[in-house]
Design a protein around this motif. Sequence first.
Motif, mmCIF file in Angstrom:
data_model
loop_
_atom_site.group_PDB
_atom_site.id
_atom_site.type_symbol
_atom_site.label_atom_id
_atom_site.label_comp_id
_atom_site.label_asym_id
_atom_site.label_seq_id
_atom_site.Cartn_x
_atom_site.Cartn_y
_atom_site.Cartn_z
ATOM 1 N N PRO A 161 0.821 -1.218 0.000
ATOM 2 C CA PRO A 161 0.000 0.000 0.000
ATOM 3 C C PRO A 161 0.852 1.263 0.000
ATOM 4 C CG PRO A 161 0.127 -0.882 2.210
ATOM 5 C CD PRO A 161 0.834 -1.876 1.328
ATOM 6 N N PHE A 162 0.252 2.360 -0.426
ATOM 7 C CA PHE A 162 0.949 3.646 -0.388
ATOM 8 C C PHE A 162 1.444 3.967 1.018
ATOM 9 C CE2 PHE A 162 -1.703 4.782 -4.247
ATOM 10 C CZ PHE A 162 -0.619 4.808 -5.122
ATOM 11 N N THR A 163 0.689 3.535 2.031
ATOM 12 C CA THR A 163 1.046 3.841 3.416
ATOM 13 C C THR A 163 2.333 3.158 3.863
ATOM 14 O OG1 THR A 163 -0.421 2.046 4.131
ATOM 15 C CG2 THR A 163 -1.328 4.285 4.123
ATOM 16 N N ALA A 164 2.837 2.206 3.079
ATOM 17 C CA ALA A 164 4.084 1.529 3.445
ATOM 18 C C ALA A 164 5.290 2.424 3.229
ATOM 19 C CB ALA A 164 4.251 0.250 2.621
ATOM 20 N N GLY A 165 5.075 3.543 2.530
ATOM 21 C CA GLY A 165 6.180 4.467 2.302
ATOM 22 C C GLY A 165 7.263 3.875 1.432
ATOM 23 N N ALA A 166 8.532 4.048 1.842
ATOM 24 C CA ALA A 166 9.667 3.565 1.046
ATOM 25 C C ALA A 166 9.887 2.071 1.189
ATOM 26 C CB ALA A 166 10.941 4.310 1.453
ATOM 27 N N GLN A 167 9.216 1.456 2.140
ATOM 28 C CA GLN A 167 9.405 0.024 2.346
ATOM 29 C C GLN A 167 8.809 -0.763 1.176
ATOM 30 O OE1 GLN A 167 8.734 -1.454 6.456
ATOM 31 N NE2 GLN A 167 7.972 0.600 6.855
ATOM 32 N N GLY A 168 9.431 -1.880 0.885
ATOM 33 C CA GLY A 168 8.894 -2.774 -0.134
ATOM 34 C C GLY A 168 9.100 -2.302 -1.551
ATOM 35 N N THR A 169 10.093 -1.435 -1.788
ATOM 36 C CA THR A 169 10.354 -0.941 -3.134
ATOM 37 C C THR A 169 11.571 -1.649 -3.710
ATOM 38 O OG1 THR A 169 9.453 1.218 -2.558
ATOM 39 C CG2 THR A 169 10.840 1.094 -4.517
ATOM 40 N N LEU A 170 11.378 -2.413 -4.799
ATOM 41 C CA LEU A 170 12.467 -3.162 -5.413
ATOM 42 C C LEU A 170 12.982 -2.492 -6.681
ATOM 43 C CD1 LEU A 170 10.922 -5.413 -3.701
ATOM 44 C CD2 LEU A 170 11.979 -7.031 -5.279
ATOM 45 N N GLY A 171 12.115 -1.879 -7.435
ATOM 46 C CA GLY A 171 12.452 -1.372 -8.754
ATOM 47 C C GLY A 171 11.213 -1.440 -9.615
ATOM 48 N N SER A 172 11.352 -1.216 -10.896
ATOM 49 C CA SER A 172 10.166 -1.205 -11.758
ATOM 50 C C SER A 172 9.588 -2.595 -11.947
ATOM 51 C CB SER A 172 10.511 -0.587 -13.112
ATOM 52 O OG SER A 172 11.558 -1.306 -13.734
ATOM 53 N N LEU A 173 10.439 -3.580 -12.234
ATOM 54 C CA LEU A 173 9.970 -4.954 -12.419
ATOM 55 C C LEU A 173 11.075 -5.911 -12.025
ATOM 56 C CD1 LEU A 173 8.028 -6.474 -15.395
ATOM 57 C CD2 LEU A 173 10.124 -7.562 -14.598
ATOM 58 N N VAL A 174 10.753 -6.873 -11.187
ATOM 59 C CA VAL A 174 11.704 -7.897 -10.771
ATOM 60 C C VAL A 174 11.012 -9.246 -10.831
ATOM 61 C CG1 VAL A 174 13.143 -8.785 -8.903
ATOM 62 C CG2 VAL A 174 12.957 -6.315 -9.247
ATOM 63 N N THR A 175 11.675 -10.221 -11.451
ATOM 64 C CA THR A 175 11.155 -11.585 -11.521
ATOM 65 C C THR A 175 12.231 -12.541 -11.028
ATOM 66 O OG1 THR A 175 9.755 -11.080 -13.438
ATOM 67 C CG2 THR A 175 10.247 -13.400 -13.025
ATOM 68 N N ILE A 176 11.867 -13.403 -10.097
ATOM 69 C CA ILE A 176 12.770 -14.452 -9.621
ATOM 70 C C ILE A 176 12.186 -15.788 -10.056
ATOM 71 C CG2 ILE A 176 13.966 -15.474 -7.652
ATOM 72 C CD1 ILE A 176 13.456 -12.895 -6.105
ATOM 73 N N MET A 177 12.988 -16.584 -10.750
ATOM 74 C CA MET A 177 12.516 -17.884 -11.240
ATOM 75 C C MET A 177 13.296 -19.020 -10.588
ATOM 76 S SD MET A 177 11.952 -17.036 -15.314
ATOM 77 C CE MET A 177 13.247 -15.785 -15.476
ATOM 78 N N GLN A 178 12.570 -20.070 -10.217
ATOM 79 C CA GLN A 178 13.173 -21.262 -9.638
ATOM 80 C C GLN A 178 12.963 -22.439 -10.587
ATOM 81 O OE1 GLN A 178 11.181 -21.389 -5.746
ATOM 82 N NE2 GLN A 178 13.085 -20.698 -4.806
ATOM 83 N N PHE A 179 13.949 -23.358 -10.590
ATOM 84 C CA PHE A 179 13.922 -24.491 -11.509
ATOM 85 C C PHE A 179 14.188 -25.785 -10.743
ATOM 86 C CE2 PHE A 179 15.551 -20.653 -13.427
ATOM 87 C CZ PHE A 179 14.732 -20.492 -14.537
ATOM 88 N N PRO A 180 13.740 -26.926 -11.270
ATOM 89 C CA PRO A 180 13.940 -28.177 -10.543
ATOM 90 C C PRO A 180 15.388 -28.649 -10.529
ATOM 91 C CG PRO A 180 12.976 -28.601 -12.697
ATOM 92 C CD PRO A 180 12.961 -27.107 -12.499
ATOM 93 N N ASP A 181 16.181 -28.235 -11.525
ATOM 94 C CA ASP A 181 17.544 -28.750 -11.641
ATOM 95 C C ASP A 181 18.563 -27.681 -11.979
ATOM 96 O OD1 ASP A 181 16.603 -28.210 -14.119
ATOM 97 O OD2 ASP A 181 17.006 -30.175 -14.997
ATOM 98 N N ALA A 182 18.269 -26.444 -11.611
ATOM 99 C CA ALA A 182 19.180 -25.346 -11.906
ATOM 100 C C ALA A 182 19.024 -24.261 -10.849
ATOM 101 C CB ALA A 182 18.900 -24.774 -13.299
ATOM 102 N N PRO A 183 20.058 -23.423 -10.667
ATOM 103 C CA PRO A 183 19.979 -22.350 -9.664
ATOM 104 C C PRO A 183 18.921 -21.308 -10.020
ATOM 105 C CG PRO A 183 22.252 -22.771 -10.340
ATOM 106 C CD PRO A 183 21.382 -23.495 -11.308
#
Length: 278
Positions: free
Chosen positions: A199-221
């Motif tokens: 929420p807007f009320t969180a202020g500066a907290q929880g800001t990573l950037g414009s878009l971030v994606t983290i992907m996990q795989f069964p056999d790779a980092p």
Amino acid sequence: MAKPNDEGGAQTPEEFAREELRRHREVAGLTQDGLGERIFTTGSYVGQMENGQRRLRPEIAALIDKELGTGDYFSRLSKAFKSKHVEYFAVAAELEVRATAIYEYGSSLVLGLLQTEDYARAVIRGGNPTALDAYVESLVSSRMERQRLLDDPVTPELWVVLHEAVLRTVVGGHVVMAAQLRHIAACVRDHRMTLQVVPFTAGAQGTLGSLVTIMQFPDAPDVVYTEGPRVGHLIDYPALVQRHWKLYDLARAAALSPAASLALTESVAEEYEGCAQT
């Protein structure tokens, strides 16, 4: 003339590049670990390129050419791959379909995997105001095709954190926004994804950037993909991946609960519907 593959059909450029990488590596007397160390990655990453789990990226291809003494051979091969997606996103799109879990963060726009057709068209047209309609429609089509991976009821596991600004930024008009937020809510109610809103009320907290994606795989980092205007970066260096995980966890901690996030999303959708009627 293309060589036949194991099934008797013509080799694709990707298959040819994989075979050539393995052949040149072996001729040089290097193991996968040996080549990986020389190109500042890992042996498992080299193995994934050789078996088709990872695309031969141009920057990696240039390092391979240098270490194997192949001129610009692999650099040219890496440029022969065709993709329906814009160049900077092509590798991430290929990894996306292999991921068992995807964790995304968006600060201003709905993420591509969740965009409705009308919303996607408005976003793409906004970034390409003078482009031909055919070009815009080709990008819309490829984006809609990407979303087929969500047809599987189990994989990938999808966790999405959106800043409230995403809900409040009017893209395509009130009708388009109402339909877009209803679509997101439907995905949540169908148990297809977990949604949290910062929420807007969180202020500066929880800001990573414009878009971030983290992907996990069964056999790779794990792999991180970040994106800005017309540029994307794929990150697989373990220390940087861990840093993004910590930031993502901070965003989730600052966000509303999944139940409250769904309620807010549907409430804003109702606001847009009311504006559309008037």
